[in-house]
Motif scaffolding. Structure first.
Motif, short mmCIF file in Angstrom:
data_model
loop_
_atom_site.label_atom_id
_atom_site.label_comp_id
_atom_site.label_asym_id
_atom_site.label_seq_id
_atom_site.Cartn_x
_atom_site.Cartn_y
_atom_site.Cartn_z
N CYS A 1 28.76 -18.65 42.03
CA CYS A 1 28.98 -19.53 40.63
C CYS A 1 29.69 -20.94 41.18
O CYS A 1 29.86 -21.10 42.20
CB CYS A 1 29.99 -18.74 39.80
N ASP B 1 22.48 -14.65 33.54
CA ASP B 1 22.46 -14.97 31.99
C ASP B 1 23.36 -16.16 31.77
O ASP B 1 24.25 -16.12 32.04
CB ASP B 1 23.20 -13.77 31.22
N MET B 2 22.74 -17.26 31.10
CA MET B 2 23.64 -18.21 30.70
C MET B 2 24.77 -18.10 29.95
O MET B 2 25.51 -18.68 29.86
CB MET B 2 22.59 -19.26 29.97
N THR B 3 24.79 -17.17 28.98
CA THR B 3 25.87 -16.85 28.17
C THR B 3 27.13 -16.24 28.79
O THR B 3 28.12 -16.06 28.41
CB THR B 3 25.69 -15.93 26.89
N LYS B 4 26.78 -15.66 30.14
CA LYS B 4 27.78 -15.14 31.01
C LYS B 4 27.99 -16.12 32.25
O LYS B 4 28.82 -15.64 33.17
CB LYS B 4 27.20 -13.82 31.67
N GLY B 5 27.75 -17.38 32.36
CA GLY B 5 27.97 -18.51 33.09
C GLY B 5 26.72 -18.89 33.96
O GLY B 5 26.89 -20.16 34.56
N GLY B 6 25.70 -18.30 33.95
CA GLY B 6 24.66 -18.74 34.72
C GLY B 6 24.42 -19.08 35.89
O GLY B 6 24.51 -20.03 36.41
N LYS C 1 31.60 -15.60 34.19
CA LYS C 1 32.59 -15.76 33.26
C LYS C 1 33.30 -14.58 32.98
O LYS C 1 34.06 -14.30 31.97
CB LYS C 1 31.83 -16.00 31.87
N GLN D 1 22.89 -10.02 34.74
CA GLN D 1 24.06 -10.44 34.12
C GLN D 1 24.58 -11.82 34.69
O GLN D 1 24.89 -12.78 34.00
CB GLN D 1 25.14 -9.53 34.26
#
Length: 329
Positions: free
Chosen positions: A263, A242-247, A273, A239
């Motif tokens: 992050c 995951d780039m959709t969750k902030g990478g 994110k 997670q």
């Protein structure tokens, strides 16, 4: 009196400005300090890290990156230069400066047995072969393996194969040995390797590199040690990345070793994110990344601290209400 009040007020305002500037500078530098993703030309990805708090805690302090961009692996027997790291077929290729090389020929240097900590997630690859030179026939069983195994099947693993392919075709230097004997033996543990070196002049490790070609040319022998490693896969790390969750970058707390997602704006325990916990984010503080502070920034911070100390000796730094709780020095 007015002049004195004005001077004190001006000094206090200047001091407050420097404090704010100092905090902003430290915060900016800290946020900019992320996990380095390479050492020289070698990529450093999860589960590894060369900065403390990066990667998986299972591999903490295992890899060392020198100031010259040279990567080394720490083991109980010493530090070994890393040639490459492959993540798709997880393994590290090492070189051992103490092992026999083609240039040595029949001149054998003092060597040391390579070893791995069995409590780690590293293991010696079965794709390694070990060649031993000038072994004592009184202490080591040196015979052609196929013949010996037919005669003594229960002792097959204890023989050092004198007719091995690699002894007859030494990689890169088939005729390097003139007067010395050679045999191939795969040690099951570090202790058996030590025992072999007790009765042999030297040894070397050869690994079989995959070329991607069709058999029988899909593997070629090269000098070096292949060490396999595990990649711990966790839902939280997936997670976090995951780039959709902030990478984010997978890391851990250096005190508790609990998982952290690193992050750009701070560390979180889920993913970058996750807005519900964004207000609880802590500053990114990773040991070993102080090189991210520029020389100018360091000089500026040092000058600011010196100036504040000097001003404090002349006038109180208020920055609002001064109390024991909000003193900077």
């Amino acid at each position: 009196m007015d002049s004195l009040f004005t001077n004190k007020s001006s000094s206090s305002s200047t001091s407050c400005f420097l404090i704010i500037l100092l905090v902003i500078s430290l915060t900016t530098t800290t946020h900019a300090s992320r996990c380095r993703d390479s050492c020289g030309s070698i990529p450093i990805n999860y589960p590894f890290g060369i900065d403390d708090g990066c990667g998986s805690p299972h591999y903490r302090h295992m890899l060392v990156c020198s100031d010259y961009g040279k990567l080394q692996l720490r083991t109980p027997s010493g530090r070994y230069p890393v040639k490459t790291i492959t993540y798709t077929d997880p393994h590290i290729l090492l070189t051992d400066p103490f092992m026999w090389t083609c240039q040595d020929g029949d001149n054998f240097r003092p060597t040391r047995p390579f070893s791995l900590d069995t409590s780690t997630h590293f293991s010696l690859s079965s794709q390694n072969d070990y060649l031993f030179f000038n072994c004592s026939e009184d202490n080591v069983i040196i015979e052609p393996k196929p013949i010996f195994c037919e005669r003594f099947p229960d002792r097959c693993d204890s023989s050092c194969d004198s007719s091995s392919y690699l002894c007859r075709h030494l990689p890169d230097c088939g005729s390097a040995l003139h007067t010395s004997s050679c045999c191939s033996y795969y040690p099951k543990a570090t202790e058996s390797l030590r025992l072999m070196l007790k009765y042999c002049a030297s040894y070397t490790s050869v690994y079989w590199r995959n070329t991607g070609s069709s058999p029988p040319y899909d593997q070629v022998p090269e000098y070096g040690i292949r060490v396999d490693f595990d990649i711990p896969v966790t839902t939280r790390c997936l997670q976090c990345q995951d780039m959709t969750k902030g990478g984010g970058t997978c890391g851990f707390d250096t005190v508790t070793q609990n998982f952290l997602c690193l992050c750009p704006k701070g560390n979180v325990t889920t993913f970058c994110k996750d807005h519900e916990i964004s207000k609880h984010r802590k500053a990114v503080v990773i040991a070993g990344t102080v090189t991210g502070v520029s020389a100018a920034g360091a000089i500026g911070i040092g000058a600011g601290v010196w100036y504040l100390r000097k001003v404090r000796a002349k006038a109180p730094v208020t920055c609002g209400v001064q109390s024991n709780e909000n003193r900077l020095f």
